[in-house]
Write an enzyme that holds these catalytic residues in place. Structure first.
Site, short mmCIF file in Angstrom:
data_model
loop_
_atom_site.label_atom_id
_atom_site.label_comp_id
_atom_site.label_asym_id
_atom_site.label_seq_id
_atom_site.Cartn_x
_atom_site.Cartn_y
_atom_site.Cartn_z
N CYS A 277 29.71 12.02 -6.11
CA CYS A 277 30.04 12.42 -4.74
C CYS A 277 29.07 13.50 -4.27
O CYS A 277 28.23 13.97 -5.03
CB CYS A 277 31.48 12.91 -4.64
SG CYS A 277 31.73 14.51 -5.43
N ASP B 193 -5.68 10.60 16.14
CA ASP B 193 -6.22 9.79 15.04
C ASP B 193 -6.00 10.40 13.66
O ASP B 193 -6.32 9.80 12.65
CB ASP B 193 -7.70 9.49 15.25
CG ASP B 193 -8.58 10.74 15.23
OD1 ASP B 193 -8.07 11.81 14.83
OD2 ASP B 193 -9.75 10.66 15.61
N CYS C 288 -0.35 -13.83 -41.86
CA CYS C 288 0.81 -13.92 -42.74
C CYS C 288 1.86 -12.90 -42.35
O CYS C 288 1.64 -12.08 -41.45
CB CYS C 288 0.39 -13.70 -44.20
SG CYS C 288 -0.24 -12.03 -44.48
N ASP D 233 -4.29 11.82 22.54
CA ASP D 233 -5.73 11.94 22.55
C ASP D 233 -6.24 10.67 23.26
O ASP D 233 -5.54 9.66 23.28
CB ASP D 233 -6.25 12.01 21.11
CG ASP D 233 -7.76 12.02 21.06
OD1 ASP D 233 -8.38 12.74 21.86
OD2 ASP D 233 -8.33 11.29 20.23
#
Length: 827
Positions: free
Chosen positions: A15, A713, A85, A514
């Site tokens: 909880c 940007d 083996c 911009d």
């Protein structure tokens, strides 16, 4: 001394109080700058100084609060070569078991496979491979490769299966209890007699509480041992108090609530199961992203094509990608040309054409041609990994409104315990006063029985108070919505880096853009070609492009690109001269002299362009760069260029204005150009001729009026993005500056700014709905229980329902369409 950011998975939280306890303990640790614990993702997000603490110390702190940090165990299957083996198999197994970090290793000679279980924190696949090779054998390939997605899905399924199993076992024993209790509750008939009935209730209730309910008791005991209190403590006290009324009922006038205790536990375990299922749906976004990861890659090794697991791909590897296949990891195309479906990254359904030298994103789909791609980013550095990391961080962050809920949660369980004790005391001390409401309510509520003894009524009200309170609803209200919202954003090309941005953005008054690369494409294009009577427009472009071929100016590239697009064959250039600030003089094949430039160049060479003057003026008023073209001292036409608008700029700006935002352009360009662009797109305010170092001051000035979001940007505009209340970095695919904004838009389209605003408002609306429900529920139901008006079983059903309601409401966020209105008809 370096700042570290780490995620730590936690088990044992049930909880919001559990999450708050861990968060408090981590925040107090030396060197910890910030600690957030997300109950929904069961993860701690910790920022700390590694000079003072380590990840291991932080794990120890979590364990010391009574919770567990599971040691992640991975199992891999390897195809081994060179075994002859049984002793070969034994040597490999023995060596692996001695390797640090390996839990177990088995080697099967018949299948030539090794199965290795190891701790990724202590060793890795690469080290295991080296260990085997050091014994003289070869690792031919890895056969089991499970993606992170599959591992997460398996773990979640195991948790769900365990929760479902507990609920089913509990109900298998509780349904007979309910059937047996109904005649007593409805008709007052205790069958066959009170002694058998009371014994039966105790006998059936005990296994419910102490087998499927044992996990709850263990969690509660841990919390009490560490002097904390969580939801499980309330359930434990409520169910045990009910159960312990059983034995005294044989010799004292006390109602037997043992069966009620079993019913409370069954509903509690059912609620846990439904909640886990709903939380799983909330976390699907990350899983869907993880599912996109390619599992293998086909690479060239020693001129041969080999298929390897994705985690074996290294930077510089040459990958072969056939049509219909996923591009395994980020890279650059070195050979071939094809359309690539980048919808997983950008949400854009149209394929993007890729050719030599262009970047591609890992997990995108090659649609048509064969591509050879050089891997440039692998593992955690890839675009998809960065996206997943950002989504996880956003889900681990908190919105400011959550801080109030967290403060309430930290005091919630102790307060409920106090109220439960107060309820018991008041009922025992003032039974007539407390029972007066019950006498009136018994006419409306069939479970209220004022004829019961004082002790029975006191226990009835106390148990109901303990189990009706729900801190989980408060704790899940915000993180589940944030999880769904950030996942929705990622699926739509909107990456939320900071949860706070969700709350801030809904109150933003000014959206600043911009110009270059944000509203416009950032790449000049030929917009107009005007020819005089004796020449065609194509010939004007051909002459201009032939001359500009010798120039390195960005405007020259646009003219050459235009000629290539129209399939024009250029004249051979014999002599070339750049005239600074004016244009170009050149001689082409056929002894023709060609000039491309401005009015000054034409005036100096006494070339008449008066017929074209009106067109020149019109083009310049439209913020276009117009260049006159002359051949053999006669003006033949005009070529105009401009940084063209992105396709959706006009519609996006209009919708943002409709959403109540004032749009503003902030640019270093001259005012005439800026205002012409602003007129075209419908921007209401222009701040032009602002140098980069002055942009921050302009943002501050705008912040005097209200909250400001800045769209740029992410590279040139980094300081302004940081200064804005919300910084939105806009990029394209792999070119995104991840660290630049609070929100990162994968595509360069302004439509995604609209999506971001709509997502922010819708997400915060859901958070408010959830918090209102959580507070309203607790404020209404706790007094109701204290007055003895809530049957303990109904109280537990209400509590479980409140948690599930909050998580379900968060999942409903997915139904909201965040696309701009002008795109909604487009499927």
């Amino acid at each position: 001394m370096t700042q570290q950011k780490k995620q730590i998975k936690i088990s044992g939280m049930h909880c919001a109080a559990c999450a708050k306890t861990i968060e408090k303990a981590l925040s107090k640790a030396e060197g910890v700058k910030k600690a957030r614990v997300n109950l929904t993702t069961e993860t701690a997000y910790v920022e700390y100084d590694d000079e003072y603490t380590t990840k291991q110390k932080l794990k120890d702190i979590i364990r010391n609060t009574g919770y567990d940090v599971p040691e992640e165990l991975k199992t891999i299957t390897l195809k081994i070569g060179g075994m002859t083996c049984a002793s070969c198999a034994q040597i490999i197994a023995k060596t692996l078991r001695k390797t640090e970090g390996v839990k177990d290793a088995n080697v099967n000679l018949a299948t030539e496979k090794a199965t290795v279980s190891f701790y990724p924190t202590k060793t890795s696949y690469a080290k295991i491979k080296k260990t085997i090779e050091a014994t003289g054998y070869q690792v031919l390939r890895r056969e089991d490769k499970k993606t992170r997605f599959e591992e997460e899905a398996i773990k979640e399924q195991q948790t769900l299966t365990a929760a479902k199993k507990k609920a089913l076992i509990a109900w298998a024993l509780t349904i007979p209890i309910v059937s047996w209790m109904l005649p007593d509750m409805l008709f007052g008939v205790t069958w066959p007699n009170s002694t058998v009935f009371n014994l039966g209730m105790i006998a059936l209730a005990a296994p419910v509480l102490f087998y499927p309910g044992w996990t709850t008791y263990k969690s509660a005991a841990k919390a009490i041992w560490h002097r904390n209190a969580n939801m499980d403590v309330l359930i434990m006290l409520g169910t045990l108090a009910s159960f312990l009324t059983g034995p005294p009922s044989f010799f004292a006038p006390i109602a037997n609530y043992a069966g009620v205790g079993a019913m409370i536990m069954s509903f509690h375990l059912t609620g846990r199961y439904i909640e886990a299922k709903a939380k799983g749906r909330a976390s699907q976004a990350i899983r869907r992203l993880l599912e996109l990861e390619a599992k293998t890659a086909r690479i060239l090794r020693d001129s041969e094509e080999v298929e390897v697991p994705i985690d074996e791909v290294e930077e510089g590897d040459l990958m072969i990608v056939r049509p219909g296949e996923k591009i395994p990891t980020d890279g650059v195309v070195v050979e071939g040309e094809s359309g690539v479906d980048e919808s997983m990254a950008t949400g854009e359904s149209m394929p993007v054409q890729k050719k030599h030298g262009e970047n591609v994103i890992g997990a995108t789909i090659n649609q048509r041609g064969l591509l050879k791609v050089k891997a440039t980013k692998v593992g955690e550095d890839t675009f998809l990994s960065q996206v997943i990391k950002m989504v996880e961080e956003a889900q681990g962050s908190k919105v400011p409104i959550q801080e109030f809920a967290d403060r309430v949660t930290s005091y919630f369980v102790p307060t409920v315990l106090t109220l439960a004790l107060l309820t018991l005391v008041l009922w025992l001390a003032f039974p007539t006063t407390m029972g007066s409401v019950g006498v009136w309510a018994s006419q409306l509520l069939p479970w209220v029985d004022p004829t019961l003894g004082v002790v029975s009524l006191a226990i009835f009200a106390t148990v109901a108070t303990l189990v009706i309170a729900c801190p989980c609803a408060l704790g899940l209200a915000t993180p589940t919505v944030l999880m769904v919202g950030s996942g929705m954003g990622a699926e739509n090309g909107v990456l939320i880096r900071r949860g706070e941005a969700i709350q801030t953005l809904k109150d933003v008054k000014v959206m600043v853009f911009d110009k270059t690369g944000t509203i416009t494409k950032g790449q000049p294009e030929v917009t107009d070609t005007i020819a005089t009577e004796r020449f065609s427009e194509k010939e004007v472009v051909r002459l201009a492009a032939s001359v500009e071929k010798g120039s390195e100016h960005p405007l020259a590239e646009a003219i050459i690109r235009k000629a290539e697009d129209e399939g024009l064959k250029l004249y051979k250039l014999k002599r070339f001269e750049a005239v600074t600030g004016r244009g170009i003089k050149a001689e082409i094949e056929g002894q023709s002299t060609v000039l491309v430039g401005n009015r000054k160049l034409m005036d100096e060479t006494k070339i008449d362009y008066s017929d074209l003057e009106p067109e020149l003026k019109r083009l310049e008023d439209e913020a276009k760069t117009a260049m006159l073209v002359a051949k053999n001292n006669k003006c033949v036409g005009v070529v105009a260029e401009a940084d063209t608008l992105k396709e959706d700029s006009v519609e996006a700006i209009a919708e943002l204005e409709k959403l109540g935002l004032q749009t503003t352009m902030l640019t270093g360009d001259n005012r005439r150009t800026a205002e012409a662009i602003a007129r075209k797109v419908g921007i209401s305010k222009v701040l032009a001729e602002v140098l980069p170092d002055k942009k921050v001051a302009e943002i501050r000035r705008l912040q005097e009026v209200g909250l400001v979001a800045m769209v740029g940007d992410g590279i040139n505009d980094a300081p302004a993005l940081t200064q804005a209340n919300v910084g939105i970095a806009i990029g394209t695919g792999t070119d995104i500056a991840i660290e630049a904004g609070d929100i990162v838009l994968i595509r360069g389209n302004l439509s995604d700014v609209v999506k971001t605003v709509k997502l922010s408002r819708a997400t915060f609306r859901k958070i408010k709905q959830n918090l209102f429900w959580a507070f309203f529920y607790n404020m209404l139901m706790i007094p109701f229980a204290m007055l003895g008006l809530a049957h303990p079983v109904i109280a537990e059903i209400a509590m479980a329902t409140s948690s599930v309601t909050v998580v379900t409401n968060a999942n409903l966020l997915r139904r909201i369409n965040i696309r701009p209105d002008y795109q909604k008809e487009v499927k």
